[in-house]
Structure formats: structure tokens, C-alpha cells
Design an enzyme around this catalytic site. Sequence first.
Site, PDB file in Angstrom:
ATOM      1  N   GLY A  15      -0.680  -2.115   6.327  1.00  0.00           N
ATOM      2  CA  GLY A  15      -0.602  -3.422   6.972  1.00  0.00           C
ATOM      3  C   GLY A  15      -1.943  -4.124   6.886  1.00  0.00           C
ATOM      4  CB  THR A  42      -0.877  -0.064   1.262  1.00  0.00           C
ATOM      5  OG1 THR A  42      -1.844  -1.070   1.047  1.00  0.00           O
ATOM      6  CG2 THR A  42      -1.567   1.245   1.576  1.00  0.00           C
ATOM      7  N   GLY A  71      -5.411  -4.520   7.188  1.00  0.00           N
ATOM      8  CA  GLY A  71      -6.436  -3.493   7.391  1.00  0.00           C
ATOM      9  C   GLY A  71      -7.363  -3.780   8.556  1.00  0.00           C
ATOM     10  NE  ARG A  87      -9.932  -6.170   3.557  1.00  0.00           N
ATOM     11  CZ  ARG A  87      -8.881  -5.351   3.567  1.00  0.00           C
ATOM     12  NH1 ARG A  87      -8.625  -4.602   2.526  1.00  0.00           N
ATOM     13  NH2 ARG A  87      -8.101  -5.295   4.596  1.00  0.00           N
ATOM     14  N   GLY A  95     -11.096  -2.313   3.575  1.00  0.00           N
ATOM     15  CA  GLY A  95     -10.151  -2.346   4.698  1.00  0.00           C
ATOM     16  C   GLY A  95     -10.085  -1.026   5.437  1.00  0.00           C
ATOM     17  CG  ASP A  96      -6.216   0.043   6.754  1.00  0.00           C
ATOM     18  OD1 ASP A  96      -6.250  -0.904   5.939  1.00  0.00           O
ATOM     19  OD2 ASP A  96      -5.266   0.835   6.829  1.00  0.00           O
TER      20      ASP A  96
HETATM   21  N1  ASP Z   1      -4.003  -1.770   4.730  1.00  0.00           N
HETATM   22  C1  ASP Z   1      -4.286  -2.338   3.446  1.00  0.00           C
HETATM   23  C2  ASP Z   1      -5.572  -3.104   3.510  1.00  0.00           C
HETATM   24  O1  ASP Z   1      -5.742  -3.870   4.427  1.00  0.00           O
HETATM   25  C3  ASP Z   1      -3.199  -3.242   2.946  1.00  0.00           C
HETATM   26  C4  ASP Z   1      -1.816  -2.685   3.019  1.00  0.00           C
HETATM   27  O2  ASP Z   1      -1.540  -1.772   3.769  1.00  0.00           O
HETATM   28  O3  ASP Z   1      -0.955  -3.162   2.292  1.00  0.00           O
HETATM   29  O4  ASP Z   1      -6.365  -2.981   2.606  1.00  0.00           O
END
Ligand code: ASP
Length: 324
Positions: free
Chosen positions: A235, A183, A237, A211, A213-214
Site C-alpha cells: 500500500g 507490490t 509506503g 524515495r 518506502g516501507d
Molecule cells: N508499499 C509500496 C511502496 O510504497 C507500494 C505498494 O505496496 O504497492 O513503495
Amino acid sequence: MGIKPLIFIHGGAGNYRLFSEEALQRRRVLLNEIAVKSFEVLISKSALDAVEYAVKLMEDSGAFNAGLGSVLTLNKRVEMDAGIMDGKTLNVGAVACISNFGNPISIARRIMEETDHILIAGVSAERLAEFFGFKPDFSLITEEKLERFKKVYDAWIRGERKRMLKIREIVMSSPDLFNFLDTVGAVAIDSDGNVASAVSTGGYWLKLPGRIGDVPLVGCGFYADNEAGAASASGVGEAIAKVTLSKMCCDFMRNGFSAQEACEKAIAVLTRRIGDNTAGIIAVDKTGGYGFAFNTAGMCRSIFIEGMEKPAVAIFPEEPFIVD
Ligand code: ASP
């Protein structure tokens, strides 16, 4: 003494020990170039413009898991999330689960500036993007990605990967599923003391369609407030969201901790409450101090502060990075 403008960018937290030297070098070169280019925008425009531009360049590079480089969902789609926040106004814009557009971060910014909402998802976000004049890009699913998908998927089927235990009960899972997180994100402070944060992702390999994420959730993948500072995370999420990692980091800064202390404290809480190998974060505080911390094997990062000859770039924890 005035604030020294700085831009701090990240290209994701993850297990970079598994990457070839060539792949690592490609990322280092890009991090360096993008820090230089976005620093120019920081000086001539604003922190907000700089973080958007930095993330846009990383999306365009195809080398990170965002925009062009986004990974595939379990049904071989690209579904991206992005978020941006202006620390001066607390304005937020985010987009979730969007396909077929190369620059989700710029769509997020338009949502921030031209709608009454903070987060738009899916097909409606795509329609809005077209209305704003963004051109759909159907080249995000490449042959190379499909080959990579097959490898990841086959390993997952063989039971060689172990994460997302609940989803594994439904469709099985993998130990290294998060090893390829890439990311992208950025935080910046300009000479007026305005801070901003941005983040953009394709999520992670084999995530379930739909889905989110964060990354598009304010306070989780990103947060910015001139009264505290700005943070951008990467990381797992689901782990980041459970502790609202970026807001927590900013609240530590609000309470007087430096950016470095705030990052370390936020990652310590995450590790204690959720577990190791889950995330990383970068931050800038309102005085222009910067910090980062991660509990993964590495985190791609680059910083350019006024007065430096060139950006500092690092991936692993043991590499020299702090430069003052
Ligand atoms: N945080 C991102 C997610 O979970 C993934 C990443 O940070 O690589 O979508």
C-alpha cells in the site's frame, strides 16, 4: 498436532476495480501458479526459501509492480526496494533504491546472509549485487512502461490525480496515483514452525527519485518472528511506515491474537490514524493460522496450505477465500 505448512502470497493492495477482466485474470493465474510452485519449495526446503522463491517468481513475471514489472519514478527510472526476514533467527536483509537488477529479493537475502548489515541502498547495493554474482538487467524500462508513464504523467499534469499533497506543491500530484499498486510479498510457516516474510516493489508511479518506502524497512513492509508470526504489507509506503504496520501486526499475534484478528486490528489502527484506502496486509501466526485485511478496494492474494487440493486465489473483499 503438528503445524500444517502454508504459504500465503500477495500481489499488492490497490484499486483493482479499475482493472480489466483480462488483467485481473492474468494475475489470478499467476497467483495460483506461484503459490503451487513456492509450496513445493516450502515442503522440500524452508519457509525462508519459500517466501524468497515466491517473491522472485512474482518479480520475474512482469505482471506485478516488482522486478521486471516495476513502475517508473518521476524521472523515468526504475528504483526498487525489497526486504526479507527469517523468523527463526530474526535475521533481516533489505535493499533500497536499486536499479537494473531483476531480483531485488534475492539480493536482499544475500545482504542478510553475507554482510553485517540489514539494508544497503543505491549504487553501493548495485555494486554489491554484482560482487555477489547477480547480472545487471537493463531491460526493466520497456516501451510499454514508457507509454504508461506518459499516460500517468499527463493525467497528473492535467490535475486529474490527488495524492502526496506536499509533493504536489512541488511538482503536482494525482487522485489515482496509488491505484496501480502491485507490490508483491509472501509469508510462510514450515512444519518446524519457522516463519518468514518477504516483500518487493518498484514503489509507485512518479515517485521522486531517491524515495524509499516501507518495503525495505524492517517492521514496516515486512516482519517475522517465530515467537509471534510473520506479516507482509502493501500500500502507501509512507502510511505503512508511520504505524510500522507489519511489526504492529506481529505484536498483536505475540499478544495472543490470531493472524486474522491481528491483521484486522493493524489495518483498523492504520485507517483510524492515517486514513482509508492506504494498505493491506497478510500474516501467518506461530500456530499456523493465517489472516489478511485491507482498506483498499482489493488485494491480490493466494494461499496454499498442506492438505488443500489447490491454492485459494482472490482479489476483491467479497470473493470467497477462506477455505477450511
Ligand atoms: N508499499 C509500496 C511502496 O510504497 C507500494 C505498494 O505496496 O504497492 O513503495
